[in-house]
Design a protein around this motif. Structure first.
Motif, PDB file in Angstrom:
ATOM      1  N   ALA A 240       0.881  -1.090  -0.059  1.00  0.00           N
ATOM      2  CA  ALA A 240       0.135  -0.100  -0.143  1.00  0.00           C
ATOM      3  C   ALA A 240       0.915   1.312   0.088  1.00  0.00           C
ATOM      4  N   PHE A 241       2.111   1.352   0.816  1.00  0.00           N
ATOM      5  CA  PHE A 241       2.942   2.313   0.861  1.00  0.00           C
ATOM      6  C   PHE A 241       3.820   2.412  -0.365  1.00  0.00           C
ATOM      7  N   LEU A 242       3.859   1.363  -0.927  1.00  0.00           N
ATOM      8  CA  LEU A 242       4.903   1.538  -2.299  1.00  0.00           C
ATOM      9  C   LEU A 242       3.850   1.972  -3.361  1.00  0.00           C
ATOM     10  N   GLU A 243       2.590   1.738  -3.485  1.00  0.00           N
ATOM     11  CA  GLU A 243       1.657   2.176  -4.631  1.00  0.00           C
ATOM     12  C   GLU A 243       1.360   3.556  -4.220  1.00  0.00           C
ATOM     13  N   ARG A 244       1.436   4.127  -2.875  1.00  0.00           N
ATOM     14  CA  ARG A 244       1.210   5.616  -2.737  1.00  0.00           C
ATOM     15  C   ARG A 244       2.406   6.215  -3.330  1.00  0.00           C
ATOM     16  N   GLU A 245       3.817   5.616  -3.200  1.00  0.00           N
ATOM     17  CA  GLU A 245       4.811   6.624  -3.591  1.00  0.00           C
ATOM     18  C   GLU A 245       5.578   5.561  -4.686  1.00  0.00           C
ATOM     19  N   GLU A 246       4.961   5.389  -5.583  1.00  0.00           N
ATOM     20  CA  GLU A 246       5.415   4.244  -6.630  1.00  0.00           C
ATOM     21  C   GLU A 246       6.687   4.469  -7.281  1.00  0.00           C
ATOM     22  N   GLU A 247       6.782   5.640  -7.437  1.00  0.00           N
ATOM     23  CA  GLU A 247       8.296   5.767  -8.264  1.00  0.00           C
ATOM     24  C   GLU A 247       9.446   5.896  -7.392  1.00  0.00           C
ATOM     25  N   PHE A 248       9.387   5.960  -6.071  1.00  0.00           N
ATOM     26  CA  PHE A 248      10.459   6.185  -5.276  1.00  0.00           C
ATOM     27  C   PHE A 248      11.226   4.943  -4.625  1.00  0.00           C
ATOM     28  N   ASN A 249      12.324   4.935  -4.360  1.00  0.00           N
ATOM     29  CA  ASN A 249      13.253   4.172  -3.615  1.00  0.00           C
ATOM     30  C   ASN A 249      12.853   4.520  -1.946  1.00  0.00           C
ATOM     31  N   ILE A 250      11.955   3.802  -1.272  1.00  0.00           N
ATOM     32  CA  ILE A 250      11.639   4.233   0.347  1.00  0.00           C
ATOM     33  C   ILE A 250      12.645   3.523   0.791  1.00  0.00           C
ATOM     34  N   LEU A 251      13.488   4.542   1.757  1.00  0.00           N
ATOM     35  CA  LEU A 251      14.511   4.073   2.604  1.00  0.00           C
ATOM     36  C   LEU A 251      14.058   4.192   4.023  1.00  0.00           C
ATOM     37  N   PRO A 252      13.949   3.136   4.891  1.00  0.00           N
ATOM     38  CA  PRO A 252      13.433   3.128   6.199  1.00  0.00           C
ATOM     39  C   PRO A 252      14.219   3.683   7.340  1.00  0.00           C
ATOM     40  N   ASP A 253      15.679   3.688   7.181  1.00  0.00           N
ATOM     41  CA  ASP A 253      16.386   3.973   8.416  1.00  0.00           C
ATOM     42  C   ASP A 253      17.333   5.174   8.137  1.00  0.00           C
ATOM     43  N   VAL A 254      17.060   6.254   7.595  1.00  0.00           N
ATOM     44  CA  VAL A 254      17.844   7.569   7.114  1.00  0.00           C
ATOM     45  C   VAL A 254      17.784   8.283   8.355  1.00  0.00           C
ATOM     46  N   VAL A 255      19.219   8.658   8.693  1.00  0.00           N
ATOM     47  CA  VAL A 255      19.584   9.181   9.757  1.00  0.00           C
ATOM     48  C   VAL A 255      19.303  10.936   9.801  1.00  0.00           C
ATOM     49  N   TYR A 256      18.662  11.412  10.596  1.00  0.00           N
ATOM     50  CA  TYR A 256      18.514  12.817  10.726  1.00  0.00           C
ATOM     51  C   TYR A 256      19.133  13.487  12.248  1.00  0.00           C
ATOM     52  N   HIS A 257      19.106  14.777  12.023  1.00  0.00           N
ATOM     53  CA  HIS A 257      19.635  15.587  13.281  1.00  0.00           C
ATOM     54  C   HIS A 257      18.245  16.461  13.663  1.00  0.00           C
TER      55      HIS A 257
END
Length: 226
Positions: free
Chosen positions: A94-111
């Motif tokens: 379902a999430f892939l269908e919503r953002e179908e063209e992207f590579n969805i990365l789950p663990d990107v670091v932010y500050h």
């Protein structure tokens, strides 16, 4: 709960709540080692009638890995993990269908923006490639989403292609970033690149000020107004 990192329209809490009405703890952060780029067309712009293929004003935003880059200011917020990520951290269908063209990365670091020493990880929509899209969705789906509009590639636009931001979407993200204060706004102008990866958004707008005057169709005013 899962953490979302927003880089475009999701910079605005109001806009984010249109997609994620149950979001919590909306705040700003910084994603290092990634570059924010207007580098690919979004099918939804054609479907909604706001793309201009003649002028190549069809591109949307994504983030792409860029080791050593200072990154960009993003929004950070939590949402209930209803149907988005599986238990092993893989995006759901379902999430892939919503953002179908992207590579969805789950663990990107932010500050944290206010507390740079406070770090965490979140989900970020990053650039992909045409082969991945075709293997996931098939040629017929590509034809429906892109081919019928005269677009023959999603991620294959070269740096000298002349691809430009979709004007309605650009104005939407511009207003969203501006609503979040000077730090976020300056990052959006100075840490967002066109497809050539050299021209920053501030310079593009200075050379093309009328792009901020392009209004969304009446039925989309609520969705594309920052």
């Amino acid at each position: 709960m899962i953490t979302i990192l927003g880089l475009g329209s999701l910079l605005s809490e109001r806009s984010s709540r249109m997609t994620f009405p149950e979001l919590q703890n909306f705040r700003l952060g910084r994603v290092p080692n990634y570059r924010r780029v207007f580098g690919h067309p979004a099918s939804i712009f054609f479907q909604r009638g706001i793309a201009n293929l003649e002028t190549k004003e069809i591109s949307s935003l994504s983030a792409e890995p860029c080791p050593g880059h200072a990154g960009f200011v993003c929004s950070v917020f939590e949402v209930p993990n209803s149907d988005m990520m599986s238990e092993n951290g893989v995006p759901s269908l379902a999430f892939l269908e919503r953002e179908e063209e992207f590579n969805i990365l789950p663990d990107v670091v932010y500050h944290g923006l206010d507390s740079p020493d406070a770090t965490g990880t979140g989900i970020l929509c990053t650039s992909s490639d045409d082969d991945t899209y075709l293997s996931r969705w098939g040629k017929d789906h590509f034809q429906k989403q892109y081919g019928q509009y005269g677009v023959d590639t999603i991620w294959g636009w070269k740096r000298d292609s002349g691809l430009r931001p979709c004007a309605v979407y650009l104005r939407h993200c511009y207003l969203a970033a501006k609503s979040m204060g000077e730090v976020c706004f300056s990052s959006f102008l100075d840490e967002t690149y066109l497809v050539d990866r050299e021209t920053i958004l501030r310079d593009y707008i200075a050379s093309n000020p009328k792009v901020l005057e392009v209004q969304p169709p009446p039925e989309l005013v609520g969705r594309y107004s920052g």
